[in-house]
Each structure stands twice: as C-alpha cells, then as structure tokens.
Write a protein that holds these residues in place. Structure first.
Motif, PDB file in Angstrom:
ATOM      1  N   ARG A 222       0.840  -1.196   0.000  1.00 23.33           N
ATOM      2  CA  ARG A 222       0.000   0.000   0.000  1.00 23.33           C
ATOM      3  C   ARG A 222       0.880   1.253   0.000  1.00 23.33           C
ATOM      4  O   ARG A 222       0.688   2.152  -0.778  1.00 23.33           O
TER       5      ARG A 222
ATOM      6  N   PHE B 141       0.022  -4.430  13.803  1.00 23.60           N
ATOM      7  CA  PHE B 141      -0.517  -4.643  15.151  1.00 23.60           C
ATOM      8  C   PHE B 141      -1.332  -3.445  15.634  1.00 23.60           C
ATOM      9  O   PHE B 141      -1.087  -2.316  15.212  1.00 23.60           O
TER      10      PHE B 141
ATOM     11  N   TRP C 123       2.912   3.056  13.503  1.00 21.37           N
ATOM     12  CA  TRP C 123       2.491   2.672  14.852  1.00 21.37           C
ATOM     13  C   TRP C 123       3.163   3.540  15.907  1.00 21.37           C
ATOM     14  O   TRP C 123       2.720   3.575  17.051  1.00 21.37           O
TER      15      TRP C 123
ATOM     16  N   TYR D 257      -1.144   5.075  14.397  1.00 20.80           N
ATOM     17  CA  TYR D 257      -1.934   4.894  13.172  1.00 20.80           C
ATOM     18  C   TYR D 257      -2.094   3.405  12.872  1.00 20.80           C
ATOM     19  O   TYR D 257      -1.142   2.633  12.927  1.00 20.80           O
TER      20      TYR D 257
HETATM   21  P1  NA7 Z   1       3.735  -2.372  10.416  1.00 15.99           P
HETATM   22  O1  NA7 Z   1       5.053  -1.731  10.462  1.00 15.99           O
HETATM   23  O2  NA7 Z   1       2.599  -1.680  11.035  1.00 15.99           O
HETATM   24  O3  NA7 Z   1       3.424  -2.658   8.881  1.00 15.99           O
HETATM   25  C1  NA7 Z   1       2.188  -3.109   8.447  1.00 15.99           C
HETATM   26  C2  NA7 Z   1       2.183  -3.143   6.948  1.00 15.99           C
HETATM   27  O4  NA7 Z   1       0.952  -3.668   6.511  1.00 15.99           O
HETATM   28  C3  NA7 Z   1       2.324  -1.773   6.316  1.00 15.99           C
HETATM   29  O5  NA7 Z   1       3.037  -1.896   5.130  1.00 15.99           O
HETATM   30  C4  NA7 Z   1       0.872  -1.392   6.046  1.00 15.99           C
HETATM   31  O6  NA7 Z   1       0.698  -0.461   5.018  1.00 15.99           O
HETATM   32  C5  NA7 Z   1       0.307  -2.731   5.630  1.00 15.99           C
HETATM   33  N1  NA7 Z   1      -1.113  -2.812   5.843  1.00 15.99           N
HETATM   34  C6  NA7 Z   1      -1.786  -2.726   7.010  1.00 15.99           C
HETATM   35  N2  NA7 Z   1      -3.089  -2.862   6.805  1.00 15.99           N
HETATM   36  C7  NA7 Z   1      -3.260  -3.016   5.488  1.00 15.99           C
HETATM   37  C8  NA7 Z   1      -4.395  -3.182   4.680  1.00 15.99           C
HETATM   38  N3  NA7 Z   1      -5.610  -3.192   5.202  1.00 15.99           N
HETATM   39  N4  NA7 Z   1      -4.221  -3.318   3.354  1.00 15.99           N
HETATM   40  C9  NA7 Z   1      -2.986  -3.293   2.837  1.00 15.99           C
HETATM   41  N5  NA7 Z   1      -1.867  -3.138   3.543  1.00 15.99           N
HETATM   42  C10 NA7 Z   1      -2.004  -2.996   4.867  1.00 15.99           C
HETATM   43  O7  NA7 Z   1       3.767  -3.823  11.057  1.00 15.99           O
HETATM   44  P2  NA7 Z   1       4.951  -4.887  11.040  1.00 15.99           P
HETATM   45  O8  NA7 Z   1       4.411  -6.158  11.558  1.00 15.99           O
HETATM   46  O9  NA7 Z   1       5.612  -4.919   9.716  1.00 15.99           O
HETATM   47  O10 NA7 Z   1       5.982  -4.307  12.030  1.00 15.99           O
HETATM   48  C11 NA7 Z   1       5.595  -4.028  13.371  1.00 15.99           C
HETATM   49  C12 NA7 Z   1       6.775  -3.964  14.263  1.00 15.99           C
HETATM   50  O11 NA7 Z   1       7.127  -5.286  14.663  1.00 15.99           O
HETATM   51  C13 NA7 Z   1       8.026  -3.446  13.687  1.00 15.99           C
HETATM   52  O12 NA7 Z   1       8.099  -2.081  13.646  1.00 15.99           O
HETATM   53  C14 NA7 Z   1       9.066  -4.052  14.585  1.00 15.99           C
HETATM   54  O13 NA7 Z   1       9.319  -3.229  15.701  1.00 15.99           O
HETATM   55  C15 NA7 Z   1       8.494  -5.338  15.005  1.00 15.99           C
HETATM   56  P3  NA7 Z   1       0.615   1.122   5.354  1.00 15.99           P
HETATM   57  O14 NA7 Z   1       2.037   1.534   5.612  1.00 15.99           O
HETATM   58  O15 NA7 Z   1      -0.238   1.253   6.578  1.00 15.99           O
HETATM   59  O16 NA7 Z   1       0.020   1.730   4.169  1.00 15.99           O
END
Ligand code: NA7
Length: 574
Positions: A227, A400, A512, A516
C-alpha cells in the motif's frame, strides 16, 4: 528456592506449599505476560521470595519470540545488546550465533533463561487475563482468567507487549479463501511448505520486509501487495565465531554502558556534529559507511537533525533512494519501493536482507495497492480494482494494534469502576509510562509513554522492571497497600511526552509510532497518539531515578488494608 506464601488477607486460603500454581487463588503479585519483560519481572520477584505468578495466554513462554515464527524473523538489535544483563553467569555461558539472531535461537535463549533460573514453575500458560477490577475496600485486584478462575492479588504487573495484538485488514471474504492464510504473528509452528506455491504477502512493514527477503527464492511465485513503501536499509548480518563471542563476553560491561549512554539503548551513538557543520562530501562519506555497516547505524548513528529538520531529512532520504535504485534493476519498480510520503527514519526503520534484490527475481511481483486497492479476498485469492489473483497461501503482514491494543482488550477497571480502555480511548495518559492515575497497584514496566518502545527493548525492560521493583520494595518496606500516581503527575508526564513529539518529524508519520492503524476503529489516519517517550534512554532513566530519589514524588501511598507484620517481614527478608 522455596516459593513462599505471602497471603496477607483472609481470602488467601492456599497456604499449602505443595499446591500447584494453578490451584492457588491469591498472590502478592500477578505478572501478565511471559515474554522478555515478564521473564525478567518474575525473576526479580522470586529472588525476593515474593509470592508471584505469571499468566500468559500462550501455550509457552517467549512472548514475541513465541508467536512470531515467520521465516526471516530476527532482531534488528545486535544480539549481544538484546540479551539480559542481570547475570554474569548467563552472559558468560550464552553464545549468540549471529550478530542479529533469528527467532528460533531467541526463543531457545528465553527458554534457557527460564530453565536456568527455575522460573517456569512460576508461570501459568493458556491463561488469558480477561478482566481485572480493583477492590477499593481491600486494595486488591480481582482478576478473571480465561479458564474461569478468579484470582486476587495486591499488585498486577502488565508485561503484555507492545506489539502483541495482530490486526487483519478490514476486507470482505477473508474466511472464504480456500487456500492457507495467516497473519505473520500466527505463523504455524510446523514448517509451511512453500516450494512451488503461489504466495501473496500483504504489507511491507518491518515484518513483510524480513519475510519477503527470506522467502523470495523459496516459493514458486511471490506477489507483494504494497500500500505504501517503507524506507529500509541493509541489516548486514553475519555469524559470530567463538573468538568474537569471547571478545564480546570480555566487553559486556562496556557494551551495556554504551547502550545506557545512547538515546536508543543501542551501541549506535548519534553523530553529534552539526549536519551543516560538515561538508556534503563528508555527509556522503558517513552515509556510505553507515549504509554498509551492520544494524541501525544509518538510522541512529546519523546526524541528529535527520529526525527534526525537514531539509536534512530530505537530503538523507534522497541518498537512500539512490542506494535503492542501485539495487533494483527495473527503475519503475525501484521508484515504487521508494517512499515519497515520508522521510527516511521517521517511521520505524525496518532492516532487510536481500529485500530489494528480491524484486530482481522473475518469480517476484509487486502490486501497488495504493494505485489499485484491494477490494476483497476471494475463494481463490485476492481481488484488486484491476484484476483477480490466485494464490495457494496468503500471508497478512499487516501489523498490530500497537502499544495500547493489548491493554484495550482486557477489562481493566480502576477506582470508581472506570475502565482503562475508556480512559485511553483517544490517547494513553500515564505517569512515567508505568503508572496510571485511577488505577492503583497497577504497574507497567514497559507501558505506553515509557522509553522501552522507543529503545532497544530489553534495555528498556530492565530499566522499567528495576524501577518497578524499587517502587514495590518501597511500598513493602513501609507497609503500604496502595500506590497511585496523582492526576497532576500524570498530566505533567503526558504533556512532557507530547512535547518530545513536537520536535520530531515522526509526529507526522502514519505509523504505529503515532498510533496509526487503518484496521482499528479510531486509529485511522488523522489521529495522533503520543505513544512513545522520545527523550531517549539517559534522560528517561534520569527522570525515573529522580522520582524514586525524591520519595516517589507524584505517587500517593495508602494503607487501607494493613498487611500482617510477620508476612511482610517474611517477604522482605527472603
Ligand atoms: P507495520 O510496520 O505496522 O506494517 C504493516 C504493513 O501492513 C504496512 O506496510 C501497512 O501499510 C500494511 N497494511 C496494514 N493494513 C493493510 C491493509 N488493510 N491493506 C494493505 N496493507 C495494509 O507492522 P509490522 O508487523 O511490519 O511491524 C511491526 C513492528 O514489529 C516493527 O516495527 C518491529 O518493531 C516489530 P501502510 O504503511 O499502513 O500503508
């Protein structure tokens, strides 16, 4: 060590030392969460002979490292800065095999710690904390566990994790998919056969980026649904030989002292020269070096202006964009992998191994769902506004409900029946990230607005747990039965946390770090939550130590329910 009963009120009926943890109904302290924080917390409590137990909803200990079993899952912290520092013996015997250790070894490490210090007998698994209500008349928490038991305790320590509530996209049809699908957090325990399979990964945060780099050459076809791109930089991992490990062991004091000195609790010290005091050539030389070095150097050993000054950040972002372009053959793909809506390092920086090179492979495809959004999950795969895709496996790397999500999911009621979820509906407010006004005897060593989430986590955990233990000892020494942060202290701290965001570019980021999450009602774009303490480890530790030195200024103590002097003595002298 004998596990002493410290029941101090009439409801404590289980004084039989032979009873199992599961059959007791009262504890002095209940710790929730058997992850990195919960393990250290229970160690400190049992060392004092306190009657304490750990509850965890998982089938075993490990927290983050128990759940996240996806391929590529590993530390971005240097392993030897991630381990506990409290035991010389432990430091001397553990050999970290890689500079940035992977999930299987990390889980082995935590099991080793629990076994070495005989902590497992103080842990109860498959025990989800559902509710905890404060009994004002008796200064007790009444705790409801998922298995139906009701327990009581004087203090609850929530060590529930910052990223322990995975969130799924709000897409129709998720259950209709006939293939296999899972969130990365729930990656199956048994190996997932991906050879020759058509795999979709949704999400390109730190998790997606680790996973994609690891599986690109192990699957049939890999389609990444992105995204928004994330900035990321090379991890530059390598094995640690016996000789290197011996050298690390000899330097542990120095290593932990360096972590304590740096804002992030890592070995990477910021470059304290002014960004504009050095020439552009000099900046480029520094960045060339840091990009190719292991770990977070390119983020944390950089000039401090990159976090605060738009122009400085933009110059660094252009540099990183150029490094990405050198690694991705198709420049149209490279362009899609370069964030244009935020600067480098204002969101949590993922570190990667062969991530960008993955897109040079013929079996890896990038779908820009910013342009062609996902519409739904189908029986066979995914539908975007452009077309249908068929998959054998769909992986949701979608992040998360960070920082407050785990708290929101427990029915926590403090004074007057106020719920914590309601109090924190718009944003958390805490004292030092560890206490909440209106919720006495609730401790959060790594709570929202503490420095742990913004630092090398175990270093923050040790600081938080040590401070909470100091507070508990103070309470026990004086026979208090209640401790609560004042409203003023909480307001002061929260205002300070907000102020620390004001100078940081990160306050504008959709990540996060600012609360957000498009998948959680109320957390969508536009609501900034002040989740982290951005003042850095040394400042945070200075503040919390001052609070302790000043007789826990900002906390009021009470003794509604007096403990028996004898029981108290037993605990303290243990
Ligand atoms: P993150 O960093 O919150 O990433 C989640 C990813 O998923 C991010 O690319 C989001 O895109 C994408 N996302 C979330 N919801 C959707 C939907 N509905 N459709 C498409 N794409 C989506 O979580 P992570 O698990 O990667 O990392 C979390 C932490 O874990 C990390 O920082 C470490 O400290 C360990 P977006 O950017 O929101 O457009």
């Amino acid at each position: 060590m004998k596990h002493k009963s410290a029941d101090i009120v009439d409801i404590g009926k289980n004084r039989d030392g032979n009873m199992t943890e599961g059959s007791k109904s009262h504890y002095e302290v209940i710790v929730v969460g058997a992850g990195v924080a919960g393990i250290y917390q229970i160690k400190r409590l049992v060392d004092l002979g306190i009657d304490a137990t750990v509850l965890d909803s998982a089938a075993d200990l490990g927290g983050t490292w128990y759940w996240n079993r996806y391929p590529g899952c590993r530390f971005d912290s240097e392993s030897y800065t991630y381990g506990y520092s409290f035991s010389r013996d432990l430091l001397d015997e553990w050999h970290w095999k890689e500079r940035f250790s992977g999930q299987p070894e990390n889980l082995r490490y935590l099991n080793h710690v629990a076994d070495k210090f005989n902590l497992r007998r103080h842990m109860q698994f498959n025990c989800k904390l559902e509710a905890m209500h404060f009994d004002e008349a008796r200064d007790l928490w009444r705790v409801k566990v998922g298995d139906g038991r009701e327990l009581t305790c004087r203090f609850v320590v929530l060590a529930v994790g910052l990223l322990s509530v995975p969130t799924m996209p709000r897409l129709e049809g998720i259950d209709s998919f006939k293939g296999r699908s899972f969130h990365t957090y729930y990656w199956p325990h048994e190996p997932v056969d991906m050879a020759g399979k058509k795999v979709a990964v949704i999400g390109t945060g730190a998790t997606g980026i680790q996973l994609i780099g690891e599986i690109a050459d192990k699957v049939g076809e890999l389609t990444v649904f992105q995204r928004r791109p994330n900035w990321s930089a090379p991890l530059n991992n390598s094995p640690i030989s016996d000789e290197e490990m011996a050298d690390i062991r000899a330097r542990y004091d120095e290593i932990f002292a360096a972590c304590a000195r740096t804002p992030g609790g890592f070995l990477h010290e910021p470059d304290r020269r002014g960004f504009y005091d050095v020439s552009r050539e000099e900046r480029l030389r520094l960045w060339d070096r840091l990009y190719d070095e292991p770990g977070f150097g390119i983020w944390l050993a950089n000039f401090r202006e990159i976090f605060m000054n738009e122009a400085a950040n933009a110059e660094l972002s252009e540099y990183i964009a150029e490094r990405i372009c050198r690694r991705v053959r198709d420049l149209r793909v490279a362009e899609k992998l370069i964030p244009r809506d935020h600067g480098f390092g204002v969101q949590r920086l993922p570190l990667e191994t062969d991530y960008f090179e993955a897109y040079n492979r013929d079996n890896v495809h990038l779908v820009d769902i910013g342009e062609t959004p996902l519409l739904r999950v189908t029986e066979k795969g995914l539908r975007t506004t452009e077309r249908d895709y068929e998959f054998d496996i769909i992986v949701y790397a979608t992040g998360f409900d960070a920082i407050t999500g785990a708290y929101d999911r427990i029915d926590i009621r403090g004074l007057g029946g106020e719920t914590l979820a309601a109090k924190w509906k718009d944003a958390p407010s805490t004292f030092l990230g560890m206490l909440v006004h209106g919720f006495p005897n609730l401790l959060m060593p790594t709570g929202p607005q503490s420095a742990s989430a913004s630092t090398n986590f175990p270093r923050g955990i040790e600081n938080g747990v040590n401070w909470c233990m100091g507070l508990l000892q103070y309470i026990w020494d004086r026979g208090y039965t209640r401790a609560e942060a004042t409203r003023e202290a909480e307001q002061r701290w929260t205002a300070h946390v907000v102020k620390m965001y004001e100078i940081m570019l990160m306050r504008k980021a959709k990540s996060w770090f600012t609360g957000y999450n498009s998948n959680v009602a109320g957390h969508e774009e536009g609501t900034v939550r002040y989740f982290l303490y951005n003042g850095g480890t040394p400042k945070f530790v200075g503040i919390i130590n001052d609070v302790a030195a000043n007789g826990y200024e900002g906390i009021v103590f009470g003794s509604n329910a007096r403990p028996e002097p004898e029981a108290l003595r037993t605990r303290i002298s243990a």
